[in-house]
Design an enzyme around this catalytic site. Structure first.
Site, PDB file in Angstrom:
ATOM      1  CD  GLU A  77      -2.413   1.893   2.732  1.00 28.14           C
ATOM      2  OE1 GLU A  77      -2.939   2.295   2.928  1.00 28.14           O
ATOM      3  OE2 GLU A  77      -3.013   0.088   3.311  1.00 28.14           O
ATOM      4  CG  ASP A 282      -1.384 -16.855  13.099  1.00 24.16           C
ATOM      5  OD1 ASP A 282      -1.701 -16.412  11.170  1.00 24.16           O
ATOM      6  OD2 ASP A 282      -1.959 -18.209  13.212  1.00 24.16           O
ATOM      7  CG  HIS A 373      -4.003   6.738  -0.148  1.00 26.57           C
ATOM      8  ND1 HIS A 373      -3.826   8.004   1.178  1.00 26.57           N
ATOM      9  CD2 HIS A 373      -3.790   6.199  -0.079  1.00 26.57           C
ATOM     10  CE1 HIS A 373      -4.566   7.499   2.363  1.00 26.57           C
ATOM     11  NE2 HIS A 373      -3.856   5.610   1.737  1.00 26.57           N
TER      12      HIS A 373
END
Length: 378
Positions: A77, A282, A373
């Site tokens: 991202e 995990d 972004h």
């Protein structure tokens, strides 16, 4: 490099940067064979490369983590590392984050089914009389597990037995499963009334899922991080004001209440997932680990006070994927690999998550979120 030989940094000069070291490991990882990943993957077919960025340094003053640490984050991202880097810079200029591990426990919750509720209630009475024995039985399966508590939940003719453990420096899911299986075997062999069915997990432990009750309890590590940031640093680094940032958090918290969110936070999962991937945790445990409570206030001096509480941060510095070559290198970069380092890693992760909350909160409060972004994520 020969097949089956794990990567090593010994051939790199001492002056190599962290980025060079990670790039070198990525190349070497492509040459690893199936043996390297034994116990981590079945039907091994290849590797999925993810880029790792370095944020920070994080400046932190905790019980276990003290100093400045570069933070490895694996993500695809765009703008994520930059956002966390901004929050970390604000924290560094303000004297650093404080963090502390408050509690540690990992659950496994077997479910037992009886013919009637009367049988189930009688079983609970027997179980209460066997607590010392059950503790010995559970701990016989591990050198590290400590059975801290046994809770029971009775519903109709079924009993959920919540076994709560400490698991040392491992995240502990496999550890508590093996220990709890021993307890189930003991119950099957010695309980005065045999259950019709015993399930090793009744889906009540909170493993890899969000539960409202888990917010008040602890799964993994309950960690708090906090910081006070002067108004000037809020202005120059985060490009907003303490009051505007607090206003946004108050409004966003109300939105989360209206939509039934567990906890109140913006994107804790972003930072934790990136660090989980980089350090061999995990990743599915993000489900519970990313729930938390964010707090922001304007102090009497006009500064910003902010804190983040993560009640279910289930991570380890040993076991699982932490020993894989690149993941181990990322942990070693923060001096968080091996025995005695799990709480240090937990404090670092929580402080980083808080830095990310500060940065995204400021970006949305000032309308910078979309532009960032557009610039970095396209």
């Amino acid at each position: 490099m020969n097949q089956g030989i794990e990567p090593s940094l010994t051939s790199l000069p001492d002056s190599s940067t962290d980025n060079e070291k990670i790039s070198y490991l990525t190349i070497l990882n492509n040459q690893l064979n199936q043996k390297t990943f034994q116990g981590h993957i079945e039907n091994f077919a290849g590797l999925c490369m993810l880029p790792i960025g370095l944020a920070g340094p994080l400046c932190i003053r905790g019980d276990y983590a003290n100093g400045n640490f570069r933070i490895p984050m694996a993500t695809t991202e765009g703008a994520l590392v930059a956002s966390y880097n901004r929050g970390l810079r604000a924290g560094r200029k303000s004297g650093g984050f404080w963090a502390k591990v408050i509690e540690e426990t990992v659950q496994r919750c077997p479910l037992l089914k009886f013919t009637t509720a009367q049988e189930a209630f009688s079983f609970i009475q027997w179980l209460d009389s066997q607590r010392d024995t059950i503790k010995l039985v559970a701990e016989s399966s591990s050198r590290y597990a400590v059975l801290k508590n046994i809770r029971t939940i009775l519903e109709g003719n079924e009993v959920i037995v919540c076994l709560e453990y400490q698991t040392g420096d491992a995240s502990g899911q496999n550890m508590v499963t093996l220990c709890s299986q021993k307890v189930c075997d003991f119950i099957r062999d010695y309980a005065p009334t045999s259950p019709q069915a015993i399930y090793i997990e009744g889906n009540a432990s909170g493993d890899k899922k969000v539960g409202i009750r888990s917010l008040g309890r602890t799964r993994g590590k309950r960690v708090i991080a906090e910081i006070t940031i002067p108004k000037q640093i809020i202005s120059t680094v985060l490009k907003t004001t303490p009051q505007r940032l607090v206003n946004f958090w108050q409004s966003s918290t109300m939105s989360q209440i209206k939509t039934g969110s567990a906890g109140n936070q913006a994107h804790v999962a972003n930072g934790l997932a990136a660090m989980f991937l980089a350090t061999g945790q995990d990743v599915a445990c993000i489900s519970e680990a990313a729930t938390g409570f964010n707090r922001a206030e304007v102090t009497a001096k006009g500064e910003l006070y902010a804190s983040l509480t993560l009640p279910n941060l289930i991570i380890g510095s040993v076991g699982g994927g932490t020993g894989l070559p690149t993941q181990r290198e990322c942990l070693e970069m923060m001096d968080c690999y091996g025995t005695g380092k799990a709480n240090k890693l937990a404090e670092i992760m929580t402080a980083v998550a808080l830095a990310g909350e500060l940065s995204i909160g400021a970006a949305i409060a000032e309308g910078h979120f979309t532009r960032a972004h557009q610039k970095l994520g396209r």
